[in-house]
Design an enzyme around this catalytic site. Structure first.
Site, PDB file in Angstrom:
ATOM      1  N   ILE A  79       0.818  -1.213   0.000  1.00 40.32           N
ATOM      2  CA  ILE A  79       0.000   0.000   0.000  1.00 40.32           C
ATOM      3  C   ILE A  79       0.851   1.262   0.000  1.00 40.32           C
ATOM      4  O   ILE A  79       0.400   2.315  -0.430  1.00 40.32           O
ATOM      5  CB  ILE A  79      -0.994   0.016   1.179  1.00 40.32           C
ATOM      6  CG1 ILE A  79      -0.271  -0.046   2.527  1.00 40.32           C
ATOM      7  CG2 ILE A  79      -1.959  -1.136   1.073  1.00 40.32           C
ATOM      8  CD1 ILE A  79      -1.202   0.081   3.722  1.00 40.32           C
ATOM      9  N   GLU A  80       2.089   1.149   0.473  1.00 41.10           N
ATOM     10  CA  GLU A  80       2.960   2.324   0.499  1.00 41.10           C
ATOM     11  C   GLU A  80       3.466   2.690  -0.895  1.00 41.10           C
ATOM     12  O   GLU A  80       3.417   3.846  -1.307  1.00 41.10           O
ATOM     13  CB  GLU A  80       4.166   2.058   1.418  1.00 41.10           C
ATOM     14  CG  GLU A  80       3.846   2.123   2.906  1.00 41.10           C
ATOM     15  CD  GLU A  80       3.635   3.549   3.381  1.00 41.10           C
ATOM     16  OE1 GLU A  80       4.014   4.481   2.666  1.00 41.10           O
ATOM     17  OE2 GLU A  80       3.073   3.719   4.478  1.00 41.10           O
ATOM     18  N   SER A  81       3.975   1.700  -1.627  1.00 46.44           N
ATOM     19  CA  SER A  81       4.654   1.992  -2.900  1.00 46.44           C
ATOM     20  C   SER A  81       4.221   1.103  -4.047  1.00 46.44           C
ATOM     21  O   SER A  81       4.729   1.251  -5.163  1.00 46.44           O
ATOM     22  CB  SER A  81       6.166   1.832  -2.713  1.00 46.44           C
ATOM     23  OG  SER A  81       6.466   0.482  -2.359  1.00 46.44           O
TER      24      SER A  81
END
Length: 422
Positions: free
Chosen positions: A148-150
């Site tokens: 979900i971050e990158s």
């Protein structure tokens, strides 16, 4: 009665058509119309990461899917989804609610093709994440935080300036020992950034003792979480402080739960893993010379984009091994060739690629600067001063003193004064 049924059917079709721009309409097993709301607030950075993941060199060169993912059941009952979440072997709580369901639909329906790419990229990155998490006794399910971050893009840069798989801001990255300068940005180094992220997660857990609060703090910072806890009357539970968190962070834990669900139950939703030709076996070589990616690419006949994707921490495609030893990651099958041909690699176009910076500069001497000037000899007349002579020729008094080895201001009539005019 039959006419009423026809009119009702037409009305339903029109409603579906009108809502098509913002909602996805499906039928459940009982042929009832289910509307999947498309207006849920997806964190901007999550959408941004998923979109930009498609520019990843490996993703853009992915081979065609070997299975047909177009046929799948849009509707999976809440009871089934809830049960699947309960059965996941996790330490962290994976509760079910409408927000979680909305984000599960995001991954399994609207972004299912990207999940196929994530599954394939995960074959390369998840082993590293799991190893470091396990070594530090942290929940293995945290391996999906970079999803979900990158979106598993090591070169991802958010609009706020966070970088890498784990999306470190510069200040936090440096705080956890990551080197960040014009040539090297270890926030994009998969190995070093993972170790830094795990240390950060451990520190956050020492503060909160609750993994949902840790994930929220990872997203918006401990300050915002502490503020939300105070506004919630001191309650230290994510769902209790939910209304007091920044808007985007409210969706962060639900989408983390959804990412865990999607990666665990992709097969159940007929999501096909894409065929990304990412080398599964890699090796690391330490070098103590300045090397450019173009040199490695040409001599070893390997695409430069592949070198960049495996070594994303080098911002200018230069490994500054002449400063200190640095690591280069390569497919295992060519590391032997890299070592054998190191001299050829370092020599290829060295002058234009790596020897193009001046280390010493000689400042032009005054005599050189004056070689192209015209020398005039001025005869001093009665009443003239150095200032009046300097003004006449447009030069400074100090220059006249320097050219004529004059100390002080005394000159006499009849004296020859040398003037350089360019």
């Amino acid at each position: 009665m039959f006419l009423k049924k026809i009119l009702f059917f037409v009305f339903v079709i029109q409603c579906i058509h009108l809502s098509a721009q913002s909602d996805l309409s499906i039928l459940n097993d009982n042929r009832e119309i289910i509307i999947i709301n498309d207006s849920i607030l997806v964190p901007d950075e999550v959408s941004y990461a998923l979109d930009h993941m498609l520019t990843n060199w490996y993703v853009s060169n992915a081979k065609t899917h070997h299975c047909d993912s177009t046929h799948f059941d849009y509707y999976v009952p809440d009871s089934v989804v809830s049960k699947r979440l309960r059965l996941m072997p996790c330490v962290m709580e994976m509760p079910f609610n409408n927000n979680v369901r909305s984000f599960i639909d995001l991954y399994t329906i609207k972004r299912r093709n990207q999940v196929g790419y994530l599954l394939s990229l995960g074959d390369y990155y998840f082993r590293l994440f799991e190893q470091v998490l396990d070594k530090n006794k942290l929940p293995i399910e945290l391996r999906y935080l970079p999803v979900i971050e990158s979106a598993l893009n090591p070169t991802a840069i958010s609009r706020a300036g966070a970088s890498g798989l784990w999306q470190f801001m510069s200040t936090t990255g440096k705080m956890y020992g990551l080197e960040i300068n014009s040539l090297v940005d270890e926030r994009m180094d998969p190995y070093k950034s993972t170790h830094a992220a795990v240390k950060y997660l451990k520190d956050l857990y020492d503060i909160y003792g609750d993994w949902h609060l840790v994930i929220a703090a990872y997203n918006c910072g401990p300050g915002n979480v502490n503020k939300a806890i105070r506004r919630a009357g001191g309650k230290q539970d994510y769902w209790a402080i939910y209304p007091f968190l920044p808007t985007e962070t409210r969706g962060y834990v639900p989408i983390f739960i959804a990412a865990n669900y999607a990666m665990n139950y992709a097969n159940a939703h007929n999501i096909c893993k894409s065929s990304i030709d990412f080398p599964k076996a890699v090796d690391t070589v330490m070098i103590n010379q300045r090397i450019h990616f173009d040199q490695i690419s040409y001599v070893l006949n390997i695409p430069k984009e592949q070198i960049k994707m495996m070594n994303p921490q080098y911002r200018r495609e230069i490994i500054p091994g002449d400063i200190k030893p640095y690591a280069v990651v390569l497919p295992m099958q060519i590391t032997g060739m890299f070592i054998d041909k190191m001299s050829d690699i370092a020599a290829y176009k060295a002058d234009s690629l790596i020897n193009n910076r001046r280390s010493e500069i000689n400042i032009a001497s005054q005599s050189v600067a004056q070689s192209n000037s015209k020398i005039i000899y001025h005869t001093v007349k009665s009443g003239q001063t150095l200032s009046s002579i300097a003004a006449r020729y447009g030069v400074s008094v100090s220059r006249i003193r320097q050219w004529n080895n004059i100390h002080g201001s005394m000159i006499r009539p009849g004296q020859k004064i040398k003037i350089h005019k360019t």
